[in-house]
Each structure stands twice: as structure tokens, then as C-alpha cells.
Motif scaffolding. Structure first.
Motif, mmCIF file in Angstrom:
data_model
loop_
_atom_site.group_PDB
_atom_site.id
_atom_site.type_symbol
_atom_site.label_atom_id
_atom_site.label_comp_id
_atom_site.label_asym_id
_atom_site.label_seq_id
_atom_site.Cartn_x
_atom_site.Cartn_y
_atom_site.Cartn_z
ATOM 1 N N ARG A 121 3.349 67.080 66.525
ATOM 2 C CA ARG A 121 2.652 67.747 65.433
ATOM 3 C C ARG A 121 2.156 66.660 64.472
ATOM 4 O O ARG A 121 2.747 65.587 64.404
ATOM 5 C CB ARG A 121 3.606 68.697 64.709
ATOM 6 C CG ARG A 121 4.148 69.794 65.634
ATOM 7 C CD ARG A 121 5.192 70.626 64.982
ATOM 8 N NE ARG A 121 4.774 71.779 64.211
ATOM 9 C CZ ARG A 121 3.873 72.696 64.541
ATOM 10 N NH1 ARG A 121 3.219 72.570 65.659
ATOM 11 N NH2 ARG A 121 3.624 73.724 63.778
ATOM 12 N N SER A 181 2.515 66.310 61.431
ATOM 13 C CA SER A 181 3.526 65.953 60.431
ATOM 14 C C SER A 181 4.625 65.043 60.991
ATOM 15 O O SER A 181 5.419 64.508 60.229
ATOM 16 C CB SER A 181 4.168 67.221 59.867
ATOM 17 O OG SER A 181 4.805 67.952 60.902
ATOM 18 N N GLU A 182 4.663 64.832 62.287
ATOM 19 C CA GLU A 182 5.715 64.033 62.917
ATOM 20 C C GLU A 182 5.340 62.551 62.983
ATOM 21 O O GLU A 182 5.385 61.916 64.037
ATOM 22 C CB GLU A 182 6.031 64.579 64.310
ATOM 23 C CG GLU A 182 6.602 65.977 64.289
ATOM 24 C CD GLU A 182 6.892 66.491 65.679
ATOM 25 O OE1 GLU A 182 8.082 66.635 66.015
ATOM 26 O OE2 GLU A 182 5.918 66.745 66.417
#
Length: 58
Positions: free
Chosen positions: A29, A31-32
């Protein structure tokens, strides 16, 4: 002289391992970011702490 063989078992194994790592990276993702850095370090061997990773929308 060494010859390149596209059917060399060791080469095929290494290529499969790299494809698995890239697959894992592509499934992250946005955000990772920390996990992305970990995977890239594993794949490339080193990433400087001050480097910026860019993500491009497709």
C-alpha cells in the motif's frame, strides 16, 4: 570462458526469487513506506538514508 545459459538452474532460481521480491513490493500500500524501503534494501543491497522514494500513478 563462461557461457551464459538462460536455462541454468541457478539462474532460474535467482530470477524467480527476484520476481517474488518485486511482486511483494508491487503489492504494498502507498502508506507502507518503511516496508518498501526494507524490500528495496533486500533487492538492491543498499539505500542511503537521505534518498527519496517516488511513486508514480499509472
Amino acid at each position: 570462458m563462461n557461457f551464459y545459459s538462460a536455462v541454468d538452474p541457478q539462474l532460474i532460481e535467482e530470477l524467480t526469487e527476484v520476481k517474488e521480491i518485486i511482486h511483494d513490493y508491487n503489492l504494498l500500500r502507498p502508506s507502507e513506506k518503511l516496508k518498501a524501503r526494507e524490500i528495496l534494501k533486500k533487492l538492491l543491497g543498499h539505500i542511503a538514508d537521505d534518498e527519496i522514494l517516488l511513486s508514480y500513478a499509472r
